[in-house]
Structures are given as C-alpha cells and as structure tokens.
Design an enzyme around this catalytic site. Structure first.
Site, PDB file in Angstrom:
ATOM      1  N   ASP A   8       0.758  -1.313   0.116  1.00  0.00           N
ATOM      2  CA  ASP A   8       0.034  -0.023   0.023  1.00  0.00           C
ATOM      3  C   ASP A   8       0.832   1.447   0.235  1.00  0.00           C
ATOM      4  O   ASP A   8       2.141   1.082   0.167  1.00  0.00           O
ATOM      5  CB  ASP A   8      -0.672  -0.140   1.331  1.00  0.00           C
ATOM      6  CG  ASP A   8      -1.943   1.200   1.415  1.00  0.00           C
ATOM      7  OD1 ASP A   8      -2.323   1.469   0.412  1.00  0.00           O
ATOM      8  OD2 ASP A   8      -1.926   1.951   2.457  1.00  0.00           O
ATOM      9  N   SER A   9       0.108   2.194  -0.291  1.00  0.00           N
ATOM     10  CA  SER A   9       0.963   3.562   0.045  1.00  0.00           C
ATOM     11  C   SER A   9       1.640   3.896   1.193  1.00  0.00           C
ATOM     12  O   SER A   9       2.572   4.616   1.437  1.00  0.00           O
ATOM     13  CB  SER A   9       0.026   4.745  -0.431  1.00  0.00           C
ATOM     14  OG  SER A   9      -0.921   4.913   0.372  1.00  0.00           O
ATOM     15  N   CYS A  71      -4.340  -1.407  -2.148  1.00  0.00           N
ATOM     16  CA  CYS A  71      -4.640   0.164  -1.940  1.00  0.00           C
ATOM     17  C   CYS A  71      -5.438   0.348  -3.343  1.00  0.00           C
ATOM     18  O   CYS A  71      -5.372  -0.090  -4.398  1.00  0.00           O
ATOM     19  CB  CYS A  71      -3.290   0.605  -2.587  1.00  0.00           C
ATOM     20  SG  CYS A  71      -3.428   2.454  -2.756  1.00  0.00           S
ATOM     21  N   GLU A 150      -1.797   8.191   8.818  1.00  0.00           N
ATOM     22  CA  GLU A 150      -0.381   7.813   8.587  1.00  0.00           C
ATOM     23  C   GLU A 150       0.384   8.043   9.979  1.00  0.00           C
ATOM     24  O   GLU A 150       1.498   7.372  10.305  1.00  0.00           O
ATOM     25  CB  GLU A 150       0.307   8.400   7.400  1.00  0.00           C
ATOM     26  CG  GLU A 150      -0.224   7.601   5.913  1.00  0.00           C
ATOM     27  CD  GLU A 150       0.723   6.108   5.845  1.00  0.00           C
ATOM     28  OE1 GLU A 150       1.825   6.288   6.066  1.00  0.00           O
ATOM     29  OE2 GLU A 150      -0.248   5.395   5.627  1.00  0.00           O
ATOM     30  N   CYS A 182     -11.199   3.111   0.777  1.00  0.00           N
ATOM     31  CA  CYS A 182      -9.494   3.357   0.657  1.00  0.00           C
ATOM     32  C   CYS A 182      -9.430   2.282   1.886  1.00  0.00           C
ATOM     33  O   CYS A 182     -10.112   2.415   2.869  1.00  0.00           O
ATOM     34  CB  CYS A 182      -9.220   4.712   0.946  1.00  0.00           C
ATOM     35  SG  CYS A 182      -7.720   5.195   1.594  1.00  0.00           S
ATOM     36  N   HIS A 184      -7.040   2.741   4.046  1.00  0.00           N
ATOM     37  CA  HIS A 184      -6.998   3.283   5.123  1.00  0.00           C
ATOM     38  C   HIS A 184      -8.236   3.460   6.233  1.00  0.00           C
ATOM     39  O   HIS A 184      -7.895   3.615   7.516  1.00  0.00           O
ATOM     40  CB  HIS A 184      -6.269   4.791   5.173  1.00  0.00           C
ATOM     41  CG  HIS A 184      -4.852   4.855   4.440  1.00  0.00           C
ATOM     42  ND1 HIS A 184      -4.343   4.310   3.412  1.00  0.00           N
ATOM     43  CD2 HIS A 184      -3.523   5.127   5.496  1.00  0.00           C
ATOM     44  CE1 HIS A 184      -3.091   4.677   3.258  1.00  0.00           C
ATOM     45  NE2 HIS A 184      -2.381   5.071   4.603  1.00  0.00           N
TER      46      HIS A 184
HETATM   47  N1  DGL Z   1      -4.572   3.298   0.916  1.00  0.00           N
HETATM   48  C1  DGL Z   1      -4.927   3.911  -0.204  1.00  0.00           C
HETATM   49  C2  DGL Z   1      -6.187   3.600  -1.029  1.00  0.00           C
HETATM   50  O1  DGL Z   1      -6.921   2.332  -0.616  1.00  0.00           O
HETATM   51  C3  DGL Z   1      -4.401   4.930  -0.741  1.00  0.00           C
HETATM   52  C4  DGL Z   1      -4.334   6.268   0.244  1.00  0.00           C
HETATM   53  C5  DGL Z   1      -3.637   7.228  -0.483  1.00  0.00           C
HETATM   54  O2  DGL Z   1      -2.180   6.947  -0.354  1.00  0.00           O
HETATM   55  O3  DGL Z   1      -3.749   8.188  -0.650  1.00  0.00           O
HETATM   56  O4  DGL Z   1      -6.797   4.110  -1.704  1.00  0.00           O
END
Ligand code: DGL
Length: 262
Positions: A8-9, A71, A150, A182, A184
């Site tokens: 993931d990011s 992600c 984060e 997302c 996150h």
């Molecule tokens: N966790 C990510 C997603 O599902 C990326 C969020 C990000 O880096 O902006 O989109």
C-alpha cells in the site's frame, strides 16, 4: 505455506493484512508500505502506475507467490498493467464495495468515501456503470484523512471535523450506507460508529478481498504457524510500531522490520 506480499502507499493495507491473518495465519506475509511517498490519492496516474509496478516487482523478487495490491488507488491505476507484467503470479486488487452497499442500503442512497484518484478513475466509473440498479452514489474524496492516519491519528477533533465535513452532507442527502473506498479508512470505523451510530451501515471489502486471495492460492496453507515481516520505504521501525498498535496479532510482536530503498 505461501509467501504473500501485501503493499500500500502506507499503513492502509494493514487492514487487509489483519483480515488475512484472521482467515489464514499459516503463511509468510511480507507487508510493504511506501510511506516515503504516501499519500497516493492525488498523484498522477503515470506516477502511481510506475511506482506500483516497482513495488510489486520488488515483492516478487523477495519470493512472493501472490501479491495483494492493498490500495484502491493503486488498483484503479495499475492493476491491469501489473497483471500483464507478472502473468504467472496471482495479483489481487481491492475496489470500493459498491455492490454490497447497494444490496445493504434500504433507501438506495449510498455514500462513497475514497481518494480523488479512485473516484476519478475509469475503473471506478466502469464499476458504477456495471451496477444495474437504481442506487444513487454520493461520491466524496477524503482529502486530509490519509496523512492523519499515517501518523496513527485515528480519532480526535481533527479526524471528527473532517468526517463531519465529508459525511454530514451524505446523511443530509439521505444516505444510510457508507462505502470505505480506501484501505486506510477501516481504521476509522470506530470513530465513524461513535459519531454516526447506526445511521450509516459501513461497507468494507477486506473480508471479500482476502477470501478471493485464498481462493486463488487454495490448499497451500501449512499447519505450521506463519510469520510477518514489514518493510517501509521511509522507516521500518516506525511502521512496525504502528502495525503493532493497529493489529493486535502475536506475529507482529516477533515481526522483522526493515527500511528499504526501492
Ligand atoms: N490506501 C490507499 C487506498 O486504498 C491509498 C491512500 C493514499 O495513499 O492516498 O486508496
């Protein structure tokens, strides 16, 4: 036992790793967070695609038999190319759960909270177009949420104020269901439930994504216990600390953490 890469990011994909550990702990999991470059949500398509290919290639070089693109943003921008480049490796992506949301919503009005890139993507537009029913989707980019998550900030005034800004208008327009688009955002489920109670049914696709992973690599779980290693492009130690805080799984206590330059 399989070696399974999850990237993931940043720390968002830990919500997928969490579910994978619950469903099938007997594997070696490699979690890769590109924290030096998070968030991905507003970066260019070309950048996200190139970076996702690089991270996936790195995980495959470490011996991964399957890779989860944990992600939504990277999935929408890059999964087709990743699958083209690594046809021999099962690649599992994630996408906003609009189908289960439409089935859940009584009022047929659903809010979708995702990154701007996910909402703008052709893949997401096709997903919406493929849904042949009369459900209305209110789309909202979650600007500013990922950087807070984060930093391990999962509740408190800053998070609540952004949630009010993004979710109150959905409720005003009649939404009764919310898609967490997302990886996150599942870490915000507690605060969303605290603020909105049962006024919003929350849809998170982690369980379905992980079921798909194990359908693709079925039969490979060993009876031995598995393990987790975590890798960050920014700071492996900080990633491990956050992972231990977010995932109360015993493997995380013994996880190896490394900072990698990719
Ligand atoms: N966790 C990510 C997603 O599902 C990326 C969020 C990000 O880096 O902006 O989109």
């Amino acid at each position: 036992m399989s070696t399974i890469g999850v990237f993931d990011s940043g720390i968002g994909g830990l919500s997928i790793l969490n579910e994978a550990l619950l469903q099938s702990p007997g594997h070696h999991y490699l979690y890769l967070a590109d924290s030096a470059h998070a968030p991905y949500g507003e970066k260019s398509t070309q950048w996200v695609t190139d970076r996702s290919l690089l991270l996936c290639s790195w995980l495959i070089k470490q011996g991964c038999d399957a890779v989860v693109v944990a992600c939504n943003t990277a999935t929408t921008q890059a999964i087709a190319l990743i699958r083209e480049k690594f046809p021999e490796v099962p690649i599992i992506g994630v996408e906003p759960g609009i189908k289960p949301a439409s089935a859940t919503s009584q009022k047929k009005i659903v809010g979708v909270l995702a990154t701007q890139n996910t909402l703008n993507s052709d893949k997401f537009k096709l997903l919406l177009a493929s849904l042949n029913d009369n459900c209305e989707f209110i789309q909202q980019a979650g600007h500013g949420l990922v950087p807070l998550i984060e930093h391990g900030i999962l509740n408190g005034p800053e998070i609540e104020s952004l949630l009010h800004q993004y979710l109150d208008p959905m409720l005003d327009q009649g939404a009764d269901t919310l898609v967490l688009g997302c990886t996150h955002y599942p870490f915000l489920q507690d605060v969303i439930e605290k603020v909105y109670g049962d006024r919003l049914q929350i849809i998170d696709t982690s369980q379905a994504v992980v079921r798909q992973l194990f359908r693709l690599i079925k039969g490979s779980e060993s009876k031995k216990s598995g393990k987790v290693d975590v890798f960050s492009s920014q700071d492996g130690g900080i990633l491990l600390e956050l992972a231990q805080k977010l995932l109360p799984h015993p493997y995380l206590l013994n996880a190896k953490a490394q900072t990698v330059s990719i």
